[in-house]
Motif scaffolding. Structure first.
Motif, PDB file in Angstrom:
ATOM      1  N   UNK A 169       9.659   5.946  -0.001  1.00 16.61           N
ATOM      2  CA  UNK A 169       8.209   5.978   0.228  1.00 16.61           C
ATOM      3  C   UNK A 169       7.501   6.838  -0.807  1.00 16.61           C
ATOM      4  N   UNK A 170       8.166   7.892  -1.293  1.00 18.19           N
ATOM      5  CA  UNK A 170       7.530   8.770  -2.274  1.00 18.19           C
ATOM      6  C   UNK A 170       7.263   8.014  -3.564  1.00 18.19           C
TER       7      UNK A 170
ATOM      8  N   UNK B 268       4.470   5.588  -2.965  1.00 23.06           N
ATOM      9  CA  UNK B 268       3.187   6.268  -2.830  1.00 23.06           C
ATOM     10  C   UNK B 268       2.648   6.720  -4.182  1.00 23.06           C
ATOM     11  N   UNK B 269       3.489   7.341  -4.981  1.00 19.28           N
ATOM     12  CA  UNK B 269       3.039   7.854  -6.283  1.00 19.28           C
ATOM     13  C   UNK B 269       2.625   6.702  -7.197  1.00 19.28           C
ATOM     14  N   UNK B 270       3.362   5.616  -7.163  1.00 22.29           N
ATOM     15  CA  UNK B 270       3.019   4.471  -8.015  1.00 22.29           C
ATOM     16  C   UNK B 270       1.675   3.878  -7.625  1.00 22.29           C
TER      17      UNK B 270
ATOM     18  N   UNK C 127      17.520   0.748  -7.520  1.00 19.67           N
ATOM     19  CA  UNK C 127      16.822   1.463  -6.465  1.00 19.67           C
ATOM     20  C   UNK C 127      16.636   2.912  -6.883  1.00 19.67           C
ATOM     21  N   UNK C 128      15.740   3.647  -6.229  1.00 21.84           N
ATOM     22  CA  UNK C 128      15.611   5.073  -6.532  1.00 21.84           C
ATOM     23  C   UNK C 128      16.898   5.821  -6.213  1.00 21.84           C
ATOM     24  N   UNK C 129      17.049   6.968  -6.839  1.00 21.51           N
ATOM     25  CA  UNK C 129      18.228   7.784  -6.618  1.00 21.51           C
ATOM     26  C   UNK C 129      18.077   8.517  -5.287  1.00 21.51           C
ATOM     27  N   UNK C 130      18.585   7.900  -4.224  1.00 23.72           N
ATOM     28  CA  UNK C 130      18.464   8.507  -2.899  1.00 23.72           C
ATOM     29  C   UNK C 130      19.703   9.319  -2.540  1.00 23.72           C
TER      30      UNK C 130
ATOM     31  N   UNK D  19      -4.767   7.450   1.814  1.00 27.06           N
ATOM     32  CA  UNK D  19      -3.854   6.676   2.655  1.00 27.06           C
ATOM     33  C   UNK D  19      -2.429   6.770   2.142  1.00 27.06           C
ATOM     34  N   UNK D  20      -2.262   6.778   0.812  1.00 30.14           N
ATOM     35  CA  UNK D  20      -0.922   6.725   0.228  1.00 30.14           C
ATOM     36  C   UNK D  20      -0.326   8.100  -0.056  1.00 30.14           C
ATOM     37  N   UNK D  21      -1.145   9.079  -0.383  1.00 30.42           N
ATOM     38  CA  UNK D  21      -0.610  10.397  -0.762  1.00 30.42           C
ATOM     39  C   UNK D  21       0.213  11.033   0.354  1.00 30.42           C
ATOM     40  N   UNK D  22      -0.211  11.028   1.616  1.00 30.14           N
ATOM     41  CA  UNK D  22       0.620  11.665   2.657  1.00 30.14           C
ATOM     42  C   UNK D  22       2.017  11.064   2.781  1.00 30.14           C
TER      43      UNK D  22
END
Length: 527
Positions: A469-470, A473-475, A35-38, A454-457
């Motif tokens: 979500x970041x 979104x970036x992917x 998972x991402x480093x949260x 739609x995805x950038x915000x």
């Protein structure tokens, strides 16, 4: 303007090759995690005060250190705990995204200011600062199927042979033994004897510290420079004791009449373990358990691989009867999870290819999106590397969803070329493509901007949830943008090279499917 790309076909091909090349380089460099480093940046302060109770440790050390550390730049909160074994930990939690190295420096400056005010034993034992991942990376058991090696021997073997080698591996933040079973000289004091001789425990500690010590005894006969000196004698002595009998003969107290009280008169001395509060075994066999944690932003999968290779190399020198077992390995869950996602990506790509073939009814038209889609997906990893992200389940899940989106750009171009050739059978694929790009170039740009809007915000959502979500979104946004770039460069070139004008018909390269494609198109036209 986009129709001019057909005049420079090599440029379109080179752009795509460059995207693929940089994408593969990024894949090789990107860390892999489940998972991402949260988790926010955490700096741990380890404190050792042997013999102190939890209350003494808190009042003498934890409270001053907490007061000194409190308010360090970027800190969110901190937690601390102390045990009756003389060990304490302060966990300083920083804001997400804080540089771990800068966080350590900030905490160390505060600790150094207070270090001189701490008890001398704490200063000598040390206050250790370390940034590390809170989750465990590996759990390694060094065990023996022979009774000739007990737990003390295995722990000391791991401490001297394994841990120094493992800690030099990049990405390993901490390698510790579960339960300190290192060889130590155990002194079991007898309170009744001490009371009879009027000796306190502080006197015993001071006597041991003064007599079992490494110092420089000096030299005899050193020339003063005024006269010649024929001989110089370097004094030597036993140094720090390492035998129980040497400790037993330490003089605790003496009088002017030749009376001496030695350590053996008031205590039992033996070579044993530093602590006995924790013991480990594996299936009833003696073992030494190593707990490994990784540094932030390191590739856990690669770290585990290097650790196993190093242990495999060191195992060649193990005494007969000593073996290694990996009780816990986070890469097992990581590999299994990523393998499932990769299988999903493969299945989605196959389904997209089949759908494109069925609707277009031409293998030449199908080859173009088959080439274009992987370029968009592989190129997305370049953007992940630029933003310092990792390959994880969230980014891979975004690529699964992106397959159905990025294929649209190529299909739109191909369908427009087919439509022009059906309307005018005399058009060559080159002319049909040039006409299609003149009509669709601006539309593709507009569609791309609408979709990424739609995805950038989503990338600006704060907090730990925003990390998930970041990355999603970036992917998605990067794959969509690269897909548009490919649709404006490589796809027209491939259409001009691969497609053929069949006079308005859509033949299939496989005769078996000709009837099926014809029937499908007829039914589709009805609906």
């Amino acid at each position: 303007m986009f129709s001019n790309i057909l005049k420079r076909p090599v440029l379109g091909i080179v752009v795509s090759v460059l995207i693929v090349f940089l994408g593969y380089l990024s894949i090789a460099q990107l860390p892999v995690s489940q998972f991402p480093q949260i988790a926010p940046t955490v700096v741990n302060v380890f404190i050792f005060f042997p013999g102190a109770s939890a209350d003494v440790l808190t009042k003498s050390t934890l409270v001053p250190l907490e007061a000194a550390i409190n308010g360090v730049p970027g800190m969110r909160y901190m937690t601390s705990d102390a045990t009756s074994a003389g060990e304490a930990t302060i966990a300083v939690v920083f804001e997400p995204g804080t540089d771990p190295n800068q966080a350590v420096v900030s905490v160390k400056i505060r600790v150094d200011k207070m270090l001189s005010s701490l008890p001398p034993l704490v200063q000598r034992e040390g206050v250790i600062l370390m940034p590390l991942q809170p989750s465990m990376l590996m759990y390694v058991n060094l065990f023996s199927d022979s009774r000739s090696f007990d737990e003390n021997y295995l722990c000391n073997y791991a401490y001297t042979k394994l841990i120094p080698e493992i800690q030099r591996i990049p990405g390993v933040a901490n390698a510790t033994l579960l339960g300190s079973r290192r060889y130590s000289m155990r002194v079991w004091l007898k309170p009744d004897r001490m009371r009879a001789y009027d000796i306190s425990s502080e006197e015993v500690v001071d006597a041991i510290k003064d007599q079992s010590i490494i110092v420089r005894p000096g030299q005899l006969g050193v020339s003063s420079g005024k006269a010649a000196q024929s001989s110089v004698y370097v004094l030597s002595y036993v140094g720090r004791y390492d035998d129980p009998e040497q400790y037993r003969n330490i003089i605790i107290k003496s009088s002017g009449f030749g009376e001496m009280v030695k350590l053996k008169d008031i205590a039992d001395v033996e070579l044993g373990s530093e602590f006995y509060d924790i013991y480990t075994n594996l299936d009833g066999k003696a073992s030494a358990s190593l707990v490994l944690k990784q540094t932030p932003n390191s590739n856990g999968r690669e770290v585990i691989k290097e650790v196993k290779e190093k242990i495999k190399e060191l195992s060649k020198a193990f005494p007969d009867g000593i073996h290694v077992d990996y009780a816990y390995d986070v890469s097992r869950f990581l590999d299994a999870s990523i393998e499932q996602v990769i299988d999903t990506i493969r299945d989605a790509f196959i389904l997209v290819t089949l759908v494109v073939f069925v609707f277009l009814g031409d293998w030449r038209s199908t080859v173009i999106p088959v080439i274009a889609v992987p370029i968009s997906l592989i190129g997305a990893f370049l953007v992940l590397a630029m933003f310092g992200m990792s390959i994880n389940l969230i980014t891979l899940f975004a690529l699964v969803l992106a397959i159905g989106i990025v294929v649209d750009d190529a299909i739109v171009v191909i369908e427009a070329v087919h439509s022009n050739m059906e309307k005018d059978p005399s058009l060559t694929p080159y002319a049909a493509t040039q006409k299609a790009m003149g009509e669709l170039g601006g539309a593709i740009v507009a569609i791309t901007l609408v979709m990424i809007s739609v995805f950038v915000p989503i990338a600006f959502i704060p907090g730990p949830v925003g990390v998930f979500y970041r990355q999603f979104s970036i992917t998605m946004s990067s794959a969509i943008i690269i897909s548009a770039l490919v649709a404006l460069t490589l796809t027209p070139v491939l259409c001009a090279m691969f497609l053929k004008n069949h006079g308005g018909h859509k033949p299939s390269s496989f005769n078996v499917f000709q009837r099926f494609i014809g029937l499908f198109n007829a039914v589709f036209e009805v609906f």
